[in-house]
Design a protein around this motif. Structure first.
Motif, short mmCIF file in Angstrom:
data_model
loop_
_atom_site.label_atom_id
_atom_site.label_comp_id
_atom_site.label_asym_id
_atom_site.label_seq_id
_atom_site.Cartn_x
_atom_site.Cartn_y
_atom_site.Cartn_z
N PHE A 42 0.74 -4.88 -10.09
CA PHE A 42 -0.12 -6.14 -10.37
C PHE A 42 0.70 -7.33 -10.52
O PHE A 42 0.46 -8.53 -9.91
CB PHE A 42 -1.05 -5.96 -11.58
CG PHE A 42 -1.91 -6.97 -11.90
CD1 PHE A 42 -3.05 -7.55 -11.18
CD2 PHE A 42 -1.59 -8.02 -12.81
CE1 PHE A 42 -3.56 -8.70 -11.44
CE2 PHE A 42 -2.12 -9.01 -13.04
CZ PHE A 42 -3.18 -9.41 -12.46
N LYS A 45 2.40 -8.37 -7.51
CA LYS A 45 1.45 -9.34 -6.61
C LYS A 45 1.57 -10.77 -7.17
O LYS A 45 1.66 -11.45 -6.31
CB LYS A 45 0.13 -8.54 -6.53
CG LYS A 45 -0.73 -9.31 -5.69
CD LYS A 45 -2.00 -8.85 -6.01
CE LYS A 45 -3.01 -9.96 -5.22
NZ LYS A 45 -4.49 -9.70 -5.77
N SER A 92 -2.91 -11.63 -0.12
CA SER A 92 -3.84 -10.86 -1.25
C SER A 92 -4.38 -9.67 -0.74
O SER A 92 -4.10 -8.51 -1.29
CB SER A 92 -4.57 -11.74 -1.59
OG SER A 92 -5.16 -11.35 -2.49
N PHE A 93 -4.80 -9.62 0.69
CA PHE A 93 -5.76 -8.32 0.88
C PHE A 93 -4.70 -7.39 1.18
O PHE A 93 -4.98 -6.26 0.93
CB PHE A 93 -6.46 -8.76 2.20
CG PHE A 93 -7.16 -7.57 2.99
CD1 PHE A 93 -8.28 -7.12 2.02
CD2 PHE A 93 -6.86 -7.04 4.05
CE1 PHE A 93 -8.92 -6.01 2.73
CE2 PHE A 93 -7.39 -5.87 4.52
CZ PHE A 93 -8.62 -5.34 3.69
N GLU A 96 -3.75 -5.54 -2.06
CA GLU A 96 -4.73 -4.84 -2.39
C GLU A 96 -4.84 -3.57 -1.66
O GLU A 96 -5.26 -2.53 -2.11
CB GLU A 96 -6.12 -5.72 -2.72
CG GLU A 96 -5.99 -7.01 -3.65
CD GLU A 96 -6.17 -6.30 -5.13
OE1 GLU A 96 -6.50 -5.29 -5.11
OE2 GLU A 96 -5.78 -7.40 -6.01
N SER A 97 -5.07 -3.66 -0.22
CA SER A 97 -5.35 -2.63 0.23
C SER A 97 -4.18 -1.60 0.67
O SER A 97 -4.28 -0.23 0.64
CB SER A 97 -5.83 -3.03 1.73
OG SER A 97 -4.70 -3.71 2.45
N ASN A 100 -3.50 -0.42 -3.32
CA ASN A 100 -4.77 0.05 -3.87
C ASN A 100 -4.47 -0.53 -5.73
O ASN A 100 -4.84 0.29 -6.55
CB ASN A 100 -5.03 1.50 -4.13
CG ASN A 100 -5.16 2.15 -2.79
OD1 ASN A 100 -6.00 1.35 -1.81
ND2 ASN A 100 -4.76 3.04 -2.16
N ILE A 101 -4.50 -1.69 -5.73
CA ILE A 101 -4.05 -2.34 -7.01
C ILE A 101 -5.46 -2.21 -7.90
O ILE A 101 -5.26 -1.80 -9.03
CB ILE A 101 -3.56 -3.61 -7.02
CG1 ILE A 101 -2.42 -3.90 -6.00
CG2 ILE A 101 -3.75 -4.13 -8.23
CD1 ILE A 101 -1.89 -5.24 -6.23
N ARG A 102 -6.49 -2.49 -7.45
CA ARG A 102 -7.92 -2.28 -8.09
C ARG A 102 -7.84 -0.89 -8.66
O ARG A 102 -8.48 -0.52 -9.65
CB ARG A 102 -8.70 -2.65 -7.16
CG ARG A 102 -10.34 -2.76 -7.90
CD ARG A 102 -11.27 -3.44 -7.34
NE ARG A 102 -11.15 -4.77 -7.06
CZ ARG A 102 -11.68 -5.92 -7.62
NH1 ARG A 102 -12.13 -5.75 -8.92
NH2 ARG A 102 -11.21 -7.10 -7.38
N ARG A 103 -7.41 0.24 -7.78
CA ARG A 103 -7.76 1.58 -7.95
C ARG A 103 -6.84 1.98 -8.97
O ARG A 103 -7.19 2.86 -9.90
CB ARG A 103 -7.67 2.59 -6.70
CG ARG A 103 -7.93 3.86 -6.94
CD ARG A 103 -7.96 4.51 -5.68
NE ARG A 103 -8.11 6.13 -5.85
CZ ARG A 103 -7.27 6.70 -6.18
NH1 ARG A 103 -5.67 6.48 -6.46
NH2 ARG A 103 -7.28 8.19 -6.37
N PRO A 117 -11.28 -3.15 -1.60
CA PRO A 117 -11.00 -4.55 -1.66
C PRO A 117 -11.51 -5.20 -0.45
O PRO A 117 -11.49 -4.84 0.71
CB PRO A 117 -9.45 -4.76 -1.49
CG PRO A 117 -8.87 -3.42 -1.08
CD PRO A 117 -10.27 -2.25 -1.51
N ASP A 121 -11.44 -13.51 -1.13
CA ASP A 121 -11.10 -13.61 -2.59
C ASP A 121 -11.35 -15.13 -3.08
O ASP A 121 -10.42 -16.17 -2.68
CB ASP A 121 -9.82 -13.21 -3.15
CG ASP A 121 -9.43 -13.01 -4.46
OD1 ASP A 121 -9.86 -13.76 -5.36
OD2 ASP A 121 -8.83 -12.04 -4.82
#
Length: 352
Positions: A42, A45, A92-93, A96-97, A100-103, A117, A121
């Motif tokens: 994170f 990024k 950014s995408f 994220e993809s 898998n930062i959100r995961r 994602p 954004d």
């Protein structure tokens, strides 16, 4: 030569100050105080996005604004803005993809995995617009400084007023706080956050394009003020009562852009308290080609001991601009009585 060196030094300090505020205030400061654990990727990024935004900032500052916008290639400049924004969204995408930062965040904090994602954004989009807007202002500011040095004393005076206007067009503090509010809101109310993003985008478009001339439509100026107030409502709590009284215009008028905003911004800046109740009343009336603006806000002398001095600096600059643009066509009354619980500004302006 000394004046040139001083201007260059001031320009560098302005840009460095902006980047320190942006990087720390928007990309790194809020996550530090989040209550959940963040993976290392994170922060990687965030650093990469900062680097990409810096590249966009200086590309626009040194090349696109001087060679495209200032040469009146407005369509090409708009396409460049769109392309740069899409490039940032793509970067950014990708992060994220791919990672898998959100995961990863959800796994570290034992939170159920959310949806995949998305390419769009809102925060990245508005950050891109902010970068281009601020770098455009700095680049135009630099251009006008050079013209000022080559002009006569009268021209220098008029251009200095214009430079002050350009510097005041974009308030990074306001946009940073608003972006953070919208970012937080996106987790609780998606529709309201989208509406707020649209409002902020509309304000940026007005600042960058519609207010670039010496005069703008009063209806547009009032719409900008109304958007500003609506976004301030998102940031403030129930302790602050905001009243905006605005007459319906039957006929539009021309007015110097952003001439009314300093009075309203001062009310929100100095008339709000975290713990105490506050009231801000804004009345804007137009009758027989005469505009009347009244702004009243609660005073907080104990928490803002330097309030009168701060008000004086901002309002004296605005008064100077009124003198240059509307000589003999305005009346300005400021009630800063220390025994009164309210600070009041009344402006009457002839619209011709």
């Amino acid at each position: 030569m000394n004046a040139v060196n001083k201007n260059v030094t001031n320009g560098i300090l302005m840009i460095l100050s902006f980047w320190l505020i942006f990087v720390f205030g928007l990309l790194f400061y809020p996550p530090i105080y989040w209550t959940f654990v963040l993976p290392e990727i994170f922060w990687i990024k965030q650093c990469m996005m900062t680097l990409l935004m810096a590249i966009i900032f200086f590309l626009n500052y040194f090349y696109f604004t001087p060679n495209v916008l200032l040469k009146r290639k407005y369509l090409l400049f708009s396409l460049i803005i769109i392309a740069l924004t899409i490039a940032l969204l793509g970067a950014s995408f990708f992060f994220e993809s791919t990672y898998n930062i959100r995961r990863q965040i959800n796994v570290l904090n034992n939170v159920p995995t959310r949806k995949l994602p998305q390419f769009f954004d809102g925060l990245v989009t508005l950050s891109s617009i902010l970068m281009i807007g601020v770098s455009t202002s700095f680049s135009v500011f630099k251009k006008l400084q050079k013209q000022t040095q080559e002009s006569s004393d009268l021209q220098k005076q008029n251009l200095n007023a214009e430079l002050s206007f350009l510097k005041a067009q974009i308030n990074p503090h306001f946009f940073f706080n608003t972006l953070n509010s919208i970012y937080s809101l996106s987790y609780t109310d998606i529709e309201k956050s989208r509406s707020a993003l649209q409002t902020l985008s509309r304000m940026m478009r007005y600042i960058l394009y519609d207010s670039s001339e010496n005069k703008t439509n009063l209806m547009q100026e009032i719409a900008f003020i109304n958007d500003h107030i609506s976004l301030m409502r998102l940031r403030l709590n129930d302790n602050v009562k905001i009243i905006f009284i605005n007459s319906t215009l039957q006929v539009d008028h021309k007015i110097a852009p952003m001439i009314l905003m300093p009075f309203i911004e001062n009310a929100f800046k100095y008339g709000v308290s975290v713990n105490e109740k506050a009231e801000i009343i804004i009345s804007l009336q137009v009758e027989n080609n005469k505009l009347s603006l009244k702004v009243i806000n609660t005073r907080f002398d104990q928490s803002n001991s330097k309030q009168p001095e701060s008000y004086g600096i901002g309002l004296s600059n605005t008064k100077r601009r009124l003198e240059l643009i509307y000589p003999g066509q305005y009346e300005l009354h400021i009630d800063d009585n220390g025994f009164n619980k309210h600070f009041k500004v009344e402006l009457t302006l002839e619209l011709v």
